[in-house]
Design a protein around this motif. Structure first.
Motif, mmCIF file in Angstrom:
data_model
loop_
_atom_site.group_PDB
_atom_site.id
_atom_site.type_symbol
_atom_site.label_atom_id
_atom_site.label_comp_id
_atom_site.label_asym_id
_atom_site.label_seq_id
_atom_site.Cartn_x
_atom_site.Cartn_y
_atom_site.Cartn_z
ATOM 1 N N HIS A 1 1.171 16.564 73.955
ATOM 2 C CA HIS A 1 2.162 17.629 73.857
ATOM 3 C C HIS A 1 3.518 16.993 73.596
ATOM 4 O O HIS A 1 4.191 16.537 74.510
ATOM 5 C CB HIS A 1 2.180 18.463 75.136
ATOM 6 N N HIS B 1 -4.932 17.378 73.408
ATOM 7 C CA HIS B 1 -4.006 16.815 72.433
ATOM 8 C C HIS B 1 -2.683 16.507 73.123
ATOM 9 O O HIS B 1 -2.287 17.187 74.070
ATOM 10 C CB HIS B 1 -3.765 17.811 71.291
ATOM 11 N N HIS C 1 13.252 18.671 71.619
ATOM 12 C CA HIS C 1 14.086 19.565 72.411
ATOM 13 C C HIS C 1 15.229 20.147 71.587
ATOM 14 O O HIS C 1 15.555 19.647 70.510
ATOM 15 C CB HIS C 1 14.615 18.816 73.640
ATOM 16 N N VAL D 1 7.345 17.318 72.402
ATOM 17 C CA VAL D 1 8.398 18.331 72.338
ATOM 18 C C VAL D 1 9.629 17.716 71.695
ATOM 19 O O VAL D 1 10.081 16.644 72.096
ATOM 20 C CB VAL D 1 8.763 18.864 73.744
ATOM 21 N N VAL E 1 3.363 19.157 67.642
ATOM 22 C CA VAL E 1 4.802 19.082 67.873
ATOM 23 C C VAL E 1 5.352 20.478 68.152
ATOM 24 O O VAL E 1 5.176 21.391 67.358
ATOM 25 C CB VAL E 1 5.533 18.458 66.665
ATOM 26 N N GLU E 2 6.015 20.608 69.293
ATOM 27 C CA GLU E 2 6.672 21.863 69.652
ATOM 28 C C GLU E 2 8.172 21.693 69.427
ATOM 29 O O GLU E 2 8.797 20.786 69.975
ATOM 30 C CB GLU E 2 6.411 22.195 71.123
ATOM 31 N N TRP E 3 8.735 22.567 68.617
ATOM 32 C CA TRP E 3 10.171 22.535 68.316
ATOM 33 C C TRP E 3 10.872 23.571 69.183
ATOM 34 O O TRP E 3 10.595 24.762 69.066
ATOM 35 C CB TRP E 3 10.409 22.838 66.840
ATOM 36 N N GLN E 4 11.788 23.124 70.022
ATOM 37 C CA GLN E 4 12.522 24.041 70.899
ATOM 38 C C GLN E 4 13.968 24.155 70.415
ATOM 39 O O GLN E 4 14.561 23.168 69.978
ATOM 40 C CB GLN E 4 12.508 23.536 72.346
ATOM 41 N N GLY F 1 13.961 24.954 64.543
ATOM 42 C CA GLY F 1 12.872 24.267 63.867
ATOM 43 C C GLY F 1 13.271 22.916 63.312
ATOM 44 O O GLY F 1 14.351 22.395 63.601
ATOM 45 N N GLU G 1 5.024 20.685 60.411
ATOM 46 C CA GLU G 1 3.923 21.651 60.411
ATOM 47 C C GLU G 1 2.832 21.345 61.439
ATOM 48 O O GLU G 1 1.900 22.118 61.586
ATOM 49 C CB GLU G 1 3.281 21.703 59.018
ATOM 50 N N SER G 2 2.929 20.244 62.147
ATOM 51 C CA SER G 2 1.871 19.830 63.065
ATOM 52 C C SER G 2 1.796 20.717 64.301
ATOM 53 O O SER G 2 2.824 21.086 64.884
ATOM 54 C CB SER G 2 2.099 18.382 63.507
ATOM 55 N N ASP G 3 0.580 21.021 64.719
ATOM 56 C CA ASP G 3 0.356 21.765 65.958
ATOM 57 C C ASP G 3 0.641 20.902 67.191
ATOM 58 O O ASP G 3 0.736 21.419 68.293
ATOM 59 C CB ASP G 3 -1.085 22.265 66.035
#
Length: 78
Positions: free
Chosen positions: A9, A7, A13, A11, A59-62, A65, A55-57
């Motif tokens: 990735h 998938h 930031h 981010v 998307v990574e929130w650094q 949130g 809520e998506s897996d």
């Protein structure tokens, strides 16, 4: 047996001093967002249709949130 599907990735930031947040796909910069709606639009333009960026897996929130936009929240309140 087929290998697992990789998938993307994405981010989002940590907020910059002005509250905006860079959005990247791997090492590739996709854009700068000032709200979660911007994140969704940036992903749509990159042909990544994510129905709920908060809520998506994918998307990574650094650095906070999807509700963390310091210094920018007054621009997006109703």
């Amino acid at each position: 047996m087929a290998p697992p599907t990789e998938h993307p990735h994405v981010v989002v930031h940590a907020p910059a001093l002005d509250g905006s947040r860079r959005v990247t796909l791997g090492e590739e910069p996709l854009g700068v967002a000032t709200h979660t709606d911007d994140v969704a639009e940036i992903l749509r333009l990159a042909d990544l249709y994510v129905t709920d960026v908060a809520e998506s897996d994918l998307v990574e929130w650094q650095g906070g949130g999807p509700d963390d936009w310091p210094g920018l929240s007054e621009h997006h309140e109703a």
